[in-house]
Design a protein around this motif. Structure first.
Motif, PDB file in Angstrom:
ATOM      1  N   ASN A   1       4.762  -1.326 -97.828  1.00  0.00           N
ATOM      2  CA  ASN A   1       3.651  -0.299 -97.935  1.00  0.00           C
ATOM      3  C   ASN A   1       4.058   1.024 -97.117  1.00  0.00           C
ATOM      4  OD1 ASN A   1       2.075  -1.865 -99.696  1.00  0.00           O
ATOM      5  ND2 ASN A   1       1.387  -3.080 -97.983  1.00  0.00           N
ATOM      6  N   GLY A   2       5.254   1.558 -97.069  1.00  0.00           N
ATOM      7  CA  GLY A   2       5.816   2.587 -96.499  1.00  0.00           C
ATOM      8  C   GLY A   2       5.071   2.953 -95.136  1.00  0.00           C
ATOM      9  N   ARG A   3       4.397   4.259 -95.072  1.00  0.00           N
ATOM     10  CA  ARG A   3       3.978   4.793 -93.797  1.00  0.00           C
ATOM     11  C   ARG A   3       2.699   4.030 -93.378  1.00  0.00           C
ATOM     12  NH1 ARG A   3       5.561   9.229 -91.327  1.00  0.00           N
ATOM     13  NH2 ARG A   3       7.574  10.122 -92.123  1.00  0.00           N
TER      14      ARG A   3
ATOM     15  N   ASN B   1       1.529   3.310 -89.247  1.00  0.00           N
ATOM     16  CA  ASN B   1       0.386   3.981 -89.857  1.00  0.00           C
ATOM     17  C   ASN B   1       0.833   5.602 -89.652  1.00  0.00           C
ATOM     18  OD1 ASN B   1      -1.522   1.619 -88.421  1.00  0.00           O
ATOM     19  ND2 ASN B   1      -1.615   1.680 -90.711  1.00  0.00           N
ATOM     20  N   PRO B   2       0.364   6.290 -90.679  1.00  0.00           N
ATOM     21  CA  PRO B   2       0.140   7.777 -90.307  1.00  0.00           C
ATOM     22  C   PRO B   2      -0.205   8.211 -89.195  1.00  0.00           C
ATOM     23  CG  PRO B   2      -0.142   7.281 -92.594  1.00  0.00           C
ATOM     24  CD  PRO B   2      -0.495   6.191 -91.933  1.00  0.00           C
TER      25      PRO B   2
ATOM     26  N   GLY C   1      -3.231  13.075 -90.928  1.00  0.00           N
ATOM     27  CA  GLY C   1      -4.437  12.436 -91.599  1.00  0.00           C
ATOM     28  C   GLY C   1      -4.692  10.872 -91.628  1.00  0.00           C
ATOM     29  N   GLY C   2      -3.807  10.243 -90.997  1.00  0.00           N
ATOM     30  CA  GLY C   2      -3.722   8.758 -90.770  1.00  0.00           C
ATOM     31  C   GLY C   2      -4.602   8.140 -89.563  1.00  0.00           C
TER      32      GLY C   2
END
Length: 142
Positions: A18-20, A36-37, A42-43
């Protein structure tokens, strides 16, 4: 630019899901982290992020390269520290890119010797060799 030939001594393996906004784990189970970003992008900022992982790897690698160079030069770099600041931003072409600042503290080493050791470590460090010519890397002796 010529691609560097490498006689591989070790291969690290990590898989992202799931990437970032997911998880990254190494195949040996020694690394297993939520990513998590950051809030600035914006994360949630609840987990680590790829830039922090890159900063951790680069600072540790550069510290080791500094030790190699210091041994060759007969310098004592005990108590030294390397802090990596990795910036993420937009490129002029519309994609994303990184910047790096390596702040190196060498207590007990005079300023000229410290700068020389840092420059030489920058030639030895695999991260520096991988990024050279691709991203801005600023070296600072603090």
């Amino acid at each position: 630019m010529t691609i560097q030939s490498v006689d591989v001594l070790y291969t690290a393996v990590a898989t992202a899901e799931n990437g970032r906004d997911g998880r990254v784990a190494s195949d040996d189970g020694k690394l297993d982290v939520v990513v998590n970003p950051p809030v600035e992008l914006g994360g949630s900022g609840a987990g680590t992020n790829p830039e922090q992982l890159f900063a951790a790897g680069y600072s540790a690698c550069f510290q080791s390269a500094l030790g190699v160079v210091a041994r060759r030069e007969g310098a004592d770099v005990s108590g030294s520290r390397v802090t990596a600041r990795v910036g993420l931003g937009r490129t002029a072409e519309g994609g994303f890119g990184l910047t790096v600042e390596l702040a190196v503290s060498l207590p007990g080493v005079d300023a000229a010797t410290a700068r020389d050791l840092v420059e030489k470590a920058h030639q030895v460090c695999p991260y520096s060799n991988a990024t050279r010519g691709n991203i801005a890397v600023e070296l600072t002796v603090v």
